[in-house]
Structures are given as structure tokens and as C-alpha cells.
Design a protein around this motif. Structure first.
Motif, short mmCIF file in Angstrom:
data_model
loop_
_atom_site.label_atom_id
_atom_site.label_comp_id
_atom_site.label_asym_id
_atom_site.label_seq_id
_atom_site.Cartn_x
_atom_site.Cartn_y
_atom_site.Cartn_z
N HIS A 61 0.85 -1.18 0.00
CA HIS A 61 0.00 0.00 0.00
C HIS A 61 0.89 1.24 0.00
CE1 HIS A 61 1.05 0.54 4.23
NE2 HIS A 61 0.75 -0.74 4.43
N PRO A 62 0.36 2.41 -0.33
CA PRO A 62 1.17 3.63 -0.29
C PRO A 62 1.77 3.84 1.11
CG PRO A 62 -0.87 4.04 -1.45
CD PRO A 62 -1.00 2.66 -0.85
N THR A 63 2.98 4.34 1.14
CA THR A 63 3.71 4.50 2.39
C THR A 63 3.49 5.90 2.97
OG1 THR A 63 5.41 3.02 1.51
CG2 THR A 63 6.01 4.31 3.41
N PRO A 121 7.76 -3.73 0.55
CA PRO A 121 6.60 -2.89 0.23
C PRO A 121 6.78 -1.43 0.63
CG PRO A 121 5.88 -4.95 1.25
CD PRO A 121 7.37 -4.87 1.41
N PHE A 122 7.48 -1.19 1.75
CA PHE A 122 7.74 0.19 2.17
C PHE A 122 8.61 0.92 1.14
CE2 PHE A 122 7.11 -1.41 6.71
CZ PHE A 122 5.84 -0.87 6.80
N LEU A 123 9.59 0.21 0.58
CA LEU A 123 10.46 0.83 -0.44
C LEU A 123 9.64 1.21 -1.67
CD1 LEU A 123 13.30 1.64 -1.43
CD2 LEU A 123 13.48 -0.65 -2.41
N LEU A 124 8.79 0.28 -2.14
CA LEU A 124 7.96 0.58 -3.31
C LEU A 124 7.05 1.77 -3.03
CD1 LEU A 124 6.86 -2.94 -4.64
CD2 LEU A 124 8.87 -1.59 -5.24
N GLY A 125 6.46 1.81 -1.84
CA GLY A 125 5.56 2.90 -1.48
C GLY A 125 6.26 4.23 -1.29
N SER A 126 7.60 4.20 -1.15
CA SER A 126 8.37 5.43 -0.94
C SER A 126 8.99 5.95 -2.24
CB SER A 126 9.50 5.17 0.08
OG SER A 126 8.98 4.70 1.30
N ALA A 127 8.95 5.15 -3.29
CA ALA A 127 9.63 5.50 -4.54
C ALA A 127 8.76 6.43 -5.40
CB ALA A 127 9.98 4.24 -5.32
N ASP A 128 9.39 7.00 -6.42
CA ASP A 128 8.70 7.90 -7.35
C ASP A 128 8.37 7.22 -8.67
OD1 ASP A 128 8.91 10.43 -5.74
OD2 ASP A 128 11.04 9.92 -5.92
N LEU A 129 9.13 6.19 -9.03
CA LEU A 129 8.91 5.47 -10.29
C LEU A 129 9.47 4.06 -10.16
CD1 LEU A 129 7.98 5.79 -13.34
CD2 LEU A 129 10.40 6.24 -13.84
N GLY A 130 8.78 3.12 -10.77
CA GLY A 130 9.27 1.75 -10.86
C GLY A 130 9.69 1.46 -12.30
N PHE A 155 2.08 -1.31 -8.43
CA PHE A 155 0.76 -0.69 -8.51
C PHE A 155 0.04 -0.74 -7.16
CE2 PHE A 155 0.31 -1.66 -13.34
CZ PHE A 155 1.09 -0.55 -13.63
N GLY A 156 0.22 -1.84 -6.43
CA GLY A 156 -0.39 -1.96 -5.11
C GLY A 156 0.06 -0.86 -4.17
N CYS A 157 1.29 -0.36 -4.39
CA CYS A 157 1.83 0.73 -3.56
C CYS A 157 1.62 2.09 -4.20
CB CYS A 157 3.32 0.49 -3.32
SG CYS A 157 3.66 -0.98 -2.32
N GLY A 158 0.84 2.14 -5.29
CA GLY A 158 0.60 3.41 -5.97
C GLY A 158 1.79 3.93 -6.73
N LEU A 159 2.66 3.02 -7.20
CA LEU A 159 3.89 3.41 -7.89
C LEU A 159 3.74 3.21 -9.40
CD1 LEU A 159 6.88 4.29 -7.58
CD2 LEU A 159 7.47 1.85 -7.42
N PRO A 160 3.83 4.29 -10.20
CA PRO A 160 3.75 4.13 -11.66
C PRO A 160 4.99 3.43 -12.20
CG PRO A 160 4.29 6.40 -11.10
CD PRO A 160 4.01 5.69 -9.80
#
Length: 473
Positions: free
Chosen positions: A205-207, A360-369, A389-394
Motif C-alpha cells: 500500500h502507499p507509504t 513494500p515500504f520501499l515501493l511505497g516510498s519511490a517515485d517510479l518503478g 501498482f499496489g503501492c501506488g507506484l507508476p
């Protein structure tokens, strides 16, 4: 009395992975759903290596039975073919021992494919001997992965294809990961599979800002330690500040994102031939050179002073980029050596292996995947993108035949085929970062919408649970 005892017994499933269970997220999610949603006792038979998620380890209905990983390094230097045969024979014996004698009798086996040899034969034999059913979860085709190193026309690949098709058709049920794979299985393999799309579980999920600050504080040393010579991120380490990380700062107990922070780009890779990591390195180099040219910087510029100016608050229309690459695999060291040789002014790389709780925290903290997965078969989808996508990461994803089942262009991500195209996308998305980057913000909103529209538990209950119940009958 026996019939009454059997009726009162909880159903039991055996989840089989001939690989590291900690690096098999889909099979971990299957196990959690079998325990929590189907109310079954679950035995996982898999290799060790990496810790699975804490939810799995602490679930009282799930037991993990760890097999030893087979290494035949001495023989492999003499004959690759002999190594494959011997390894498969030893794995077959080991699997039969665990599936037939070490675990309680299950009602159903659910096996990950690939690898197919000897897994499918071992599970088929065990299901026959123990009076259990047998479901294959098709993630990809094993023979296409083998074909990457041997070529599709090699005799070993042809034998593998026959084995995979023959034993795959013996299963009582099947899942697959895309509509394209379902069509291939139906048309050319005679297998009727249920499409079970990968979806991120609830812990992706988003961090929050507090979670970001805590994560970056924990990872501080790893983030600030350059892989080779000093770079635009490692300069942050020169001044110790307990109230600040590379990305965040606390002022009177309140957490803020730094306006001059680098943009964080995350890519998860298995460091294997079906992911061409050189594309990302070339794109990063192009970004670095193009930004320098746009800003009119000379090659002789004092980079050390530039980095100190940025650290002290100076902002440019294009930000620094920090690429964090997570994962383990055979080509990791080769690419790490290439990264060390790169001369980069505004780009830095870090390679890490994170716990299943921190990832998941890293993905939710990033700006782009970034996804470099291209699929050996062209029929599977990268689960890493689902998690992003689950973390809201484009996501910027490598283009291949069925990727648009997942990545919707200009809605939740972009596609690229070359390093130049990826560099173009980095330039376009990060111009004006962090505030004036409207396209990136729009894609982030689309990714968040994609990730929140469906979760693994919903998908599993809708499509997987009916098949499991039907097969057990």
C-alpha cells in the motif's frame, strides 16, 4: 466412526515450490489464502534461502518443510548435460521423500511451474500414491526459460517441452497468469486453465511520510555508501544529521520531504537473461549526459562542488536520480562491476536485498518503478509491476506481447523497447521534480487506482477458491 472423523477433519493442502519460497511471492500468497480463506491446513515443501513474509511464518495453520538445495559444482565443470540429469534425479528422490513420507496426506497438491523437471512428475506420482488431487499454477513455461541458454531447437529443450506438456496435462486443475497463456494452454496443450491474475496483497500500500522516514533512516548507510567512487548521493554522508535522511527531514518533530531530494527509482530483478539490465544502465547514462547538455555544463565541472551545492539546497529543473535495484540472481555481480565503471554526475545506483517486510515500504516510498522483464514465453506478466501498482507506484516497463494486459499506457505507466526510449521517458517524467511534474503525478494517480481496485484476497476468492473446492470435490 471413520467416516465421521474424516468429515470433521480440516482439509489440507500441500504447496510445492522447487525453489526459494522467500522469492516465490505468488506461492506465499496461495498459502496464506488456503489457510485464511479456505480454512485449510497448509504444508509448504520448498527450498530455503530467503525468509518468507512474517505473516506466513507466524500463521499457525502453515508449516514450512525445507528441502536442501542441490549443488553439483564439480560435475558441472565436466558436463552440463550430466549435471542436469543427476540434479533432476536427486531432486526427484528428495521431492518424493517429502511429498510421500515427510508431510501429512494432503487433499490437494498445488505446484508452481516452472520448474517442470522433475517437479510435475514427482507431484503426479505423490498425488496418485496418496489419493490426492493435483493443481498446476502456470507462471510461465519451463522449456522457454531453458531455451534462453540452449536455444529452442536443442534436444534437451525438446525433451523438457515433452515432459512439461505430458505431465502438465495430467493435473486435475490449472491456474495461469494471463489470458494469453490460457489461450496457449487450451489451443496447443489441451489444458483448460483458470486465469488468476497476480494482485498485490493488503500489505502492499502507499507509504506514509512517517514510514518513509523510518525506512530511509534504517537504510541510511546502504543508501549513502557508493558502489564505487563517490557519487551524487554518497556526499550526503559527509555530515551526520540524525534529523535528516537523503529524502526527509524532521523539524520540531514534524517530518518533511526535502525539496532538493533525488527522485527514487526502484527496479526489482532476478538478474537473469530474460531481463536485459544493460538497457537501464544505458538509459541512466543517457539521462545523465542529456541533463548536463541541457544545463550547459562542461565536462571539466567540479562535480564535488556541484554535489555539495545540491546537498545544501540548490535545485535544478532535472533532479538527481537514485536507482535502487533489489533482488538476487546469477548476473548481479557482473552488472555491479559495470555500474562501478560508469562515470555519472546526477545518477547513482544501489543494489540491495530487502526483507519481505521492508520491500513494500520501499515501493511505497519511490517515485517510479522500472520493469525490465520481457518473458521467455511472451505469455506471463511481471509480478513486481503488480506489487508496484499496489503501492501506488507508476511503472516504465519493457514492452512485450501481453504486457498491456497489465500496464495501461498513459494511465498507470509507460512502455519502452530501447534504452533511448526509457531515457526519453525519464527526462519527460522528472522534468520539474518534485512539484512541477504533472505527467508523473497523473500516472501515480492511475497506478494507485489500479492497485486499489483489486487485491489478491478478492481475486483468489473469486477465481481460485471455486476451482480448489471443485477439484477436492
Amino acid at each position: 466412526m471413520a467416516a465421521t472423523a474424516e468429515a470433521g477433519r480440516r482439509k489440507r493442502a500441500a504447496v510445492v515450490v522447487l525453489g526459494d519460497i522467500g522469492r516465490s511471492p505468488r506461492m506465499q500468497y496461495h498459502s496464506l489464502s488456503l489457510a485464511n480463506q479456505a480454512g485449510m491446513e497448509v504444508d509448504i515443501v520448498a527450498n530455503g534461502g530467503s525468509d518468507p513474509h512474517l505473516l506466513l511464518r507466524e500463521n499457525p495453520s502453515i508449516r514450512i518443510h525445507e528441502m536442501k538445495t542441490i549443488q553439483l559444482t564439480g560435475i558441472s565443470k565436466i558436463s552440463g548435460a550430466l549435471t542436469l540429469v543427476l540434479k533432476a534425479a536427486i531432486q526427484l528422490i528428495l521431492l518424493i521423500w517429502f511429498l510421500c513420507f515427510k508431510i501429512p496426506r494432503p487433499d490437494v497438491f498445488i505446484v508452481q511451474n516452472p520448474p517442470s523437471v522433475p517437479t510435475l512428475a514427482a507431484v503426479k506420482l505423490a498425488s496418485w500414491l496418496r489419493g490426492a488431487k493435483f493443481i498446476v499454477d502456470w507462471h510461465n513455461f519451463g522449456y522457454t526459460l531453458l531455451g534462453l541458454s540452449h536455444g529452442r531447437s536443442h534436444i534437451v529443450v525438446k525433451i523438457y517441452y515433452w515432459f512439461e506438456r505430458h505431465f502438465g496435462r495430467m493435473a486435475d486443475g490449472a491456474f495461469c497468469v494471463t489470458k494469453a497463456m490460457k489461450h496457449e494452454l487450451a489451443q496447443n496443450w489441451g489444458i483448460n486453465a483458470t486465469v488468476l491474475y497476480d494482485q498485490s496483497p493488503e500489505f502492499f500500500h502507499p507509504t506514509s511520510l512517517e514510514e518513509k522516514h523510518e525506512l530511509f533512516s534504517r537504510l541510511g548507510n546502504s543508501i549513502c555508501s557508493a558502489m564505487g567512487n563517490a557519487d551524487c548521493i554518497s556526499v550526503e554522508k559527509e555530515v551526520e544529521d540524525r534529523n535528516a535522511t537523503v529524502f526527509t527531514r524532521t523539524v520540531e518533530g514534524e517530518i518533511f520531504l526535502k525539496p532538493n531530494r533525488p527522485a527514487l527509482v526502484v527496479s526489482s530483478t532476478s538478474w537473469t537473461p530474460d531481463e536485459d539490465f544493460s538497457i537501464l544502465l544505458e538509459a541512466a547514462l543517457m539521462y545523465d549526459r542529456r541533463v548536463a547538455a541541457i544545463l550547459g555544463e562542461e565536462d571539466s565541472i567540479d562535480e564535488g562542488q556541484l554535489w555539495i551545492d545540491i546537498k545544501n539546497g540548490k535545485q535544478f529543473v532535472y533532479p538527481r536520480l537514485l536507482f535502487i535495484i533489489t533482488g538476487k540472481g546469477p548476473d548481479r555481480k557482473k552488472y555491479e562491476e559495470q555500474i562501478k565503471r560508469l562515470k555519472l554526475r546526477r545518477v547513482a545506483f544501489r543494489t540491495m536485498w530487502l526483507s519481505s517486510e521492508d520491500y513494500p515500504f520501499l515501493l511505497g516510498s519511490a517515485d517510479l518503478g522500472v520493469s525490465l522483464h520481457t518473458s521467455s514465453s511472451g505469455l506471463d506478466l511481471p509480478m513486481k509491476v503488480v506489487d508496484m501498482f499496489g503501492c501506488g507506484l507508476p511503472v516504465c516497463a519493457a514492452s512485450f506481447s501481453c504486457i498491456e494486459e497489465l500496464v495501461k499506457i498513459n494511465r498507470n505507466g509507460l512502455l519502452f523497447s530501447t534504452s533511448s526510449e526509457l531515457a526519453d521517458e525519464l527526462m519527460m517524467l522528472f522534468k520539474g521534480f518534485p512539484e512541477e511534474c504533472d505527467v508523473l503525478k497523473s500516472l501515480k494517480a492511475g497506478a494507485l487506482n489500479t492497485g486499489s481496485s483489486s487485491k489478491w484476497s478478492t481475486e483468489w476468492e473469486t477465481y481460485a477458491l471455486p476451482l480448489v473446492n471443485q477439484v477436492i470435490g
